[in-house]
Design a protein around this motif. Structure first.
Motif, PDB file in Angstrom:
ATOM      1  N   PRO A  62       0.827  -1.212   0.000  1.00  0.00           N
ATOM      2  CA  PRO A  62       0.000   0.000   0.000  1.00  0.00           C
ATOM      3  C   PRO A  62       0.860   1.261   0.000  1.00  0.00           C
ATOM      4  O   PRO A  62       1.980   1.273   0.524  1.00  0.00           O
ATOM      5  N   ASP A  63       0.327   2.334  -0.548  1.00  0.00           N
ATOM      6  CA  ASP A  63       1.010   3.619  -0.505  1.00  0.00           C
ATOM      7  C   ASP A  63       0.849   4.279   0.865  1.00  0.00           C
ATOM      8  O   ASP A  63       1.702   5.070   1.279  1.00  0.00           O
ATOM      9  N   SER A  64      -0.235   3.973   1.553  1.00  0.00           N
ATOM     10  CA  SER A  64      -0.492   4.560   2.863  1.00  0.00           C
ATOM     11  C   SER A  64      -1.071   3.496   3.788  1.00  0.00           C
ATOM     12  O   SER A  64      -2.150   2.957   3.518  1.00  0.00           O
ATOM     13  N   VAL A  65      -0.356   3.194   4.855  1.00  0.00           N
ATOM     14  CA  VAL A  65      -0.847   2.191   5.803  1.00  0.00           C
ATOM     15  C   VAL A  65      -2.169   2.636   6.400  1.00  0.00           C
ATOM     16  O   VAL A  65      -3.114   1.844   6.546  1.00  0.00           O
ATOM     17  N   PHE A  66      -2.277   3.922   6.751  1.00  0.00           N
ATOM     18  CA  PHE A  66      -3.516   4.391   7.352  1.00  0.00           C
ATOM     19  C   PHE A  66      -4.683   4.306   6.368  1.00  0.00           C
ATOM     20  O   PHE A  66      -5.734   3.747   6.674  1.00  0.00           O
ATOM     21  N   ALA A  67      -4.496   4.886   5.178  1.00  0.00           N
ATOM     22  CA  ALA A  67      -5.599   4.981   4.227  1.00  0.00           C
ATOM     23  C   ALA A  67      -6.044   3.627   3.702  1.00  0.00           C
ATOM     24  O   ALA A  67      -7.224   3.436   3.388  1.00  0.00           O
ATOM     25  N   GLU A  68      -5.120   2.673   3.640  1.00  0.00           N
ATOM     26  CA  GLU A  68      -5.453   1.407   2.986  1.00  0.00           C
ATOM     27  C   GLU A  68      -5.509   0.223   3.936  1.00  0.00           C
ATOM     28  O   GLU A  68      -6.403  -0.620   3.813  1.00  0.00           O
ATOM     29  N   VAL A  69      -4.585   0.119   4.878  1.00  0.00           N
ATOM     30  CA  VAL A  69      -4.606  -1.017   5.801  1.00  0.00           C
ATOM     31  C   VAL A  69      -5.560  -0.749   6.955  1.00  0.00           C
ATOM     32  O   VAL A  69      -6.395  -1.584   7.304  1.00  0.00           O
ATOM     33  N   GLU A  70      -5.444   0.447   7.563  1.00  0.00           N
ATOM     34  CA  GLU A  70      -6.289   0.744   8.715  1.00  0.00           C
ATOM     35  C   GLU A  70      -7.726   1.039   8.312  1.00  0.00           C
ATOM     36  O   GLU A  70      -8.661   0.727   9.043  1.00  0.00           O
ATOM     37  N   ALA A 116     -19.863  -2.278  12.679  1.00  0.00           N
ATOM     38  CA  ALA A 116     -18.578  -1.838  13.219  1.00  0.00           C
ATOM     39  C   ALA A 116     -17.921  -0.817  12.298  1.00  0.00           C
ATOM     40  O   ALA A 116     -17.335   0.164  12.759  1.00  0.00           O
ATOM     41  N   HIS A 117     -18.009  -1.024  10.994  1.00  0.00           N
ATOM     42  CA  HIS A 117     -17.393  -0.091  10.054  1.00  0.00           C
ATOM     43  C   HIS A 117     -18.116   1.255  10.048  1.00  0.00           C
ATOM     44  O   HIS A 117     -17.471   2.307   9.956  1.00  0.00           O
ATOM     45  N   ARG A 118     -19.439   1.228  10.136  1.00  0.00           N
ATOM     46  CA  ARG A 118     -20.173   2.494  10.189  1.00  0.00           C
ATOM     47  C   ARG A 118     -19.830   3.258  11.465  1.00  0.00           C
ATOM     48  O   ARG A 118     -19.768   4.492  11.471  1.00  0.00           O
ATOM     49  N   CYS A 119     -19.597   2.523  12.552  1.00  0.00           N
ATOM     50  CA  CYS A 119     -19.197   3.155  13.805  1.00  0.00           C
ATOM     51  C   CYS A 119     -17.768   3.683  13.722  1.00  0.00           C
ATOM     52  O   CYS A 119     -17.491   4.814  14.131  1.00  0.00           O
ATOM     53  N   ARG A 120     -16.876   2.883  13.185  1.00  0.00           N
ATOM     54  CA  ARG A 120     -15.451   3.209  13.195  1.00  0.00           C
ATOM     55  C   ARG A 120     -15.080   4.231  12.140  1.00  0.00           C
ATOM     56  O   ARG A 120     -14.280   5.138  12.379  1.00  0.00           O
ATOM     57  N   LEU A 121     -15.639   4.105  10.929  1.00  0.00           N
ATOM     58  CA  LEU A 121     -15.237   4.936   9.801  1.00  0.00           C
ATOM     59  C   LEU A 121     -16.332   5.859   9.298  1.00  0.00           C
ATOM     60  O   LEU A 121     -16.065   6.774   8.525  1.00  0.00           O
ATOM     61  N   GLY A 122     -17.572   5.577   9.686  1.00  0.00           N
ATOM     62  CA  GLY A 122     -18.682   6.396   9.222  1.00  0.00           C
ATOM     63  C   GLY A 122     -19.515   5.696   8.175  1.00  0.00           C
ATOM     64  O   GLY A 122     -19.153   4.644   7.635  1.00  0.00           O
ATOM     65  N   VAL A 123     -20.652   6.295   7.866  1.00  0.00           N
ATOM     66  CA  VAL A 123     -21.597   5.675   6.943  1.00  0.00           C
ATOM     67  C   VAL A 123     -21.026   5.567   5.531  1.00  0.00           C
ATOM     68  O   VAL A 123     -21.459   4.729   4.731  1.00  0.00           O
ATOM     69  N   ASN A 124     -20.023   6.379   5.218  1.00  0.00           N
ATOM     70  CA  ASN A 124     -19.408   6.341   3.883  1.00  0.00           C
ATOM     71  C   ASN A 124     -18.111   5.543   3.859  1.00  0.00           C
ATOM     72  O   ASN A 124     -17.190   5.835   3.089  1.00  0.00           O
ATOM     73  N   HIS A 125     -18.040   4.491   4.688  1.00  0.00           N
ATOM     74  CA  HIS A 125     -16.807   3.704   4.767  1.00  0.00           C
ATOM     75  C   HIS A 125     -16.485   2.961   3.481  1.00  0.00           C
ATOM     76  O   HIS A 125     -15.353   2.512   3.300  1.00  0.00           O
ATOM     77  N   THR A 126     -17.444   2.831   2.564  1.00  0.00           N
ATOM     78  CA  THR A 126     -17.164   2.124   1.310  1.00  0.00           C
ATOM     79  C   THR A 126     -16.593   3.046   0.235  1.00  0.00           C
ATOM     80  O   THR A 126     -16.255   2.578  -0.852  1.00  0.00           O
ATOM     81  N   LEU A 127     -16.456   4.333   0.520  1.00  0.00           N
ATOM     82  CA  LEU A 127     -15.954   5.248  -0.499  1.00  0.00           C
ATOM     83  C   LEU A 127     -14.434   5.290  -0.632  1.00  0.00           C
ATOM     84  O   LEU A 127     -13.928   5.520  -1.728  1.00  0.00           O
ATOM     85  N   PRO A 128     -13.629   5.096   0.440  1.00  0.00           N
ATOM     86  CA  PRO A 128     -12.166   5.051   0.235  1.00  0.00           C
ATOM     87  C   PRO A 128     -11.783   3.988  -0.794  1.00  0.00           C
ATOM     88  O   PRO A 128     -12.445   2.947  -0.918  1.00  0.00           O
ATOM     89  N   ALA A 129     -10.717   4.252  -1.532  1.00  0.00           N
ATOM     90  CA  ALA A 129     -10.348   3.396  -2.660  1.00  0.00           C
ATOM     91  C   ALA A 129     -10.179   1.936  -2.274  1.00  0.00           C
ATOM     92  O   ALA A 129     -10.540   1.033  -3.035  1.00  0.00           O
ATOM     93  N   VAL A 130      -9.636   1.654  -1.076  1.00  0.00           N
ATOM     94  CA  VAL A 130      -9.401   0.268  -0.681  1.00  0.00           C
ATOM     95  C   VAL A 130     -10.712  -0.489  -0.501  1.00  0.00           C
ATOM     96  O   VAL A 130     -10.747  -1.721  -0.635  1.00  0.00           O
ATOM     97  N   ASN A 131     -11.799   0.220  -0.222  1.00  0.00           N
ATOM     98  CA  ASN A 131     -13.083  -0.432   0.020  1.00  0.00           C
ATOM     99  C   ASN A 131     -14.052  -0.338  -1.149  1.00  0.00           C
ATOM    100  O   ASN A 131     -15.049  -1.075  -1.188  1.00  0.00           O
ATOM    101  N   ALA A 132     -13.798   0.542  -2.078  1.00  0.00           N
ATOM    102  CA  ALA A 132     -14.728   0.742  -3.184  1.00  0.00           C
ATOM    103  C   ALA A 132     -14.599  -0.372  -4.220  1.00  0.00           C
ATOM    104  O   ALA A 132     -13.497  -0.866  -4.474  1.00  0.00           O
ATOM    105  N   PRO A 133     -15.721  -0.783  -4.831  1.00  0.00           N
ATOM    106  CA  PRO A 133     -15.625  -1.764  -5.928  1.00  0.00           C
ATOM    107  C   PRO A 133     -14.871  -1.149  -7.097  1.00  0.00           C
ATOM    108  O   PRO A 133     -14.897   0.062  -7.312  1.00  0.00           O
ATOM    109  N   LYS A 134     -14.175  -2.006  -7.861  1.00  0.00           N
ATOM    110  CA  LYS A 134     -13.316  -1.532  -8.951  1.00  0.00           C
ATOM    111  C   LYS A 134     -14.007  -1.559 -10.309  1.00  0.00           C
ATOM    112  O   LYS A 134     -13.830  -0.652 -11.120  1.00  0.00           O
ATOM    113  N   ALA A 135     -14.762  -2.625 -10.570  1.00  0.00           N
ATOM    114  CA  ALA A 135     -15.263  -2.834 -11.930  1.00  0.00           C
ATOM    115  C   ALA A 135     -16.519  -2.039 -12.226  1.00  0.00           C
ATOM    116  O   ALA A 135     -16.845  -1.799 -13.373  1.00  0.00           O
TER     117      ALA A 135
END
Length: 495
Positions: free
Chosen positions: A311-319, A350-369
């Motif tokens: 990953p380019d960013s441990v926080f943005a992608e791993v965490e 847990a993800h909505r609590c930890r990251l917010g309701v838009n937790h699927t928008l960061p690149a690591v979580n967003a669908p690619k195709a």
């Protein structure tokens, strides 16, 4: 005009947006308030890490807090189309981008890598039909068999609220109660309990999933990721030395291996059980504390994941990586296993609590195709308006996304009445036979190390009653197992 497909947040097509899934026609839906309350509260038992306790804080994971990960690809090597119509498994040679996150389970974000703990092994397949998350561990079994016990289990293994440290009496006290924990305890205290690195451990889906083929036939499946680097474990002394010298040892090893071009890989095998065989199998095939013997359901090779990019960013992608056992794709779905049934809503919450309701928008979580097409709007950190002029409801007469009407997997049969029930006993169901099998298959040297590890942990406790209850479990797993454990514990307690 071709209609756009309504999708989940992970990009998977939605079959029915008019009716909730229920246990039969008019059957119950999400009625266990105690279960939902325990799991929801559990997800909120941490304060934001590295930020004031405001909505903008990054909330820490309750479990699997410390981890590392990498990107790569999964290549299909064998034909499994007779068992699933999942698109990404449809053709030999087909490649799908993946992200794999490894983690320790019990320790906090600042803990060391080289500790005795199961390893999380979570794989995300960025498929053409949305993200498929396969959330597993480095062991094929777990400590408990019902999701309502998961918060209790984790509380017992985490730092004590009074002393701020993991207490042997607390750990041992919980293990002494659910007899099904004995199997996982044996695996955790054996030679594989402290992996030499992330690269040198296997991964398992652990929970049983369902595959459905193009004709609608259903199969129950267990996943096995076997490392191609060879299994490697650390002794207690080696681990203590390494943890002190380099607390980030596993992350360092993974990063440096990829930098050198020594790209770690695993071979994915599955065990496949025709759905019709589950009801009469000699033990409950959905019990997460049991394995399926390979002589009954041999391993069948599927493909090979390879990790080749850090990953380019441990926080943005791993965490910020947010996996969910409920992120399925057509052709793959849940089994009736209670642990799997209880986890999708808990993980997503847990993800909505930890990251917010838009937790699927960061690149690591967003669908690619494909872009996720649904009617989620607004919320903290909203970054994608999803169509400024689109309607945010369905159905509509403005050409919005629509359901497919095609069930993604075969339905699960249900019978009986609502209420809390223990699982129906199969002919050979018990909590101890399989727990003793690893010991009986070990060499004498492996047995000696296992006994020493178990005795070392138990003997640190101060309560005799807790120790005696645990010893009874090991005796029940086999007298040849219980006797040396008891002797070793008594010897250490007398010193």
């Amino acid at each position: 005009m071709k209609k756009r497909v309504l999708t989940t947040e992970s990009g998977a097509p939605v079959a029915d947006n008019q009716n909730s899934a229920s246990a039969g026609v008019g059957g119950p839906l999400l009625q266990d308030q105690h279960l939902l309350e325990k799991l929801a509260r559990f997800n909120r038992e941490r304060i934001p890490v590295g930020a004031p306790p405001t909505p903008l804080g990054q909330w820490g994971r309750v479990v699997h807090a410390r981890g590392g990960g990498a990107y790569g690809h999964f290549e299909v090597t064998d034909d499994v189309t007779g068992f699933t119509h999942a698109d990404f498994l449809s053709t030999a040679g087909r490649r799908t981008e993946v992200f794999l996150r490894f983690s320790t389970v019990a320790d906090c974000l600042g803990g060391a890598d080289a500790v005795r703990d199961p390893r999380g092994f979570a794989v995300r397949f960025y498929t053409a039909e949305g993200n498929y998350d396969l959330v597993g561990n480095s062991t094929p079994v777990f400590f408990v068999k019902d999701p309502i016990k998961f918060p209790d289990f984790v509380h017992s293994q985490k730092r004590d609220p009074l002393t701020g440290r993991q207490e042997p009496d607390t750990v041992g006290d919980f293990w002494a109660y659910p007899p099904e924990a004995t199997h996982q305890v044996a695996r955790l205290t054996g030679d594989r309990g402290i992996p030499a690195s992330y690269r040198h451990t296997n991964g398992y889906g652990s929970r049983t999933c369902q595959w459905t083929n193009a004709e609608g036939a259903a199969f129950f499946v267990k996943y096995h990721f076997r490392t191609n680097q060879g299994m490697g474990g650390l002794g207690a002394g080696q681990a203590a030395e390494l943890a002190g010298r380099d607390p980030d040892s596993h992350q360092t090893d993974l990063l440096q291996a990829i930098e050198r071009g020594v790209n770690p890989s695993w071979t994915l095998h599955v065990q496949i059980m025709p759905a019709a065989e589950a009801a009469d199998h000699r033990f409950n095939p959905f019990d997460l504390t049991k394995v399926w013997p390979h002589r009954d359901y041999p391993l069948q090779r599927v493909g090979r994941p390879v990790l080749d990019r850090s990953p380019d960013s441990v926080f943005a992608e791993v965490e910020q990586a947010a996996f969910s056992p409920g992120s399925f794709v057509p052709g793959i779905g849940p089994s009736p296993g209670t642990m799997l049934q209880g986890r999708p809503s808990a993980y997503a919450d847990a993800h909505r609590c930890r990251l917010g309701v838009n937790h699927t928008l960061p690149a690591v979580n967003a669908p690619k195709a494909r872009t996720a097409r649904n009617h989620g709007r607004d919320g903290l950190m909203a970054a994608n308006p999803r169509g400024l002029h689109a309607k945010n409801y369905e159905p509509d007469s403005y050409g919005g996304p629509v359901e497919t009407g095609r069930p993604p997997t075969a339905p699960l049969a249900v019978t009986g009445h609502t209420g809390t029930h223990e699982a129906a006993l199969h002919a050979k169901d018990d909590d101890f036979h399989q727990a003793g099998e690893p010991y009986r298959l070990m060499s004498e040297e492996e047995r000696r190390r296992l006994v020493a590890n178990i005795a070392g942990g138990l003997s640190r406790g101060s309560r005799d009653d807790v120790i005696e209850r645990n010893l009874a479990h090991f005796h029940a797993a086999g007298p040849e197992y219980g006797r040396p454990v008891e002797a070793a514990v008594r010897a250490l307690r007398e010193d």
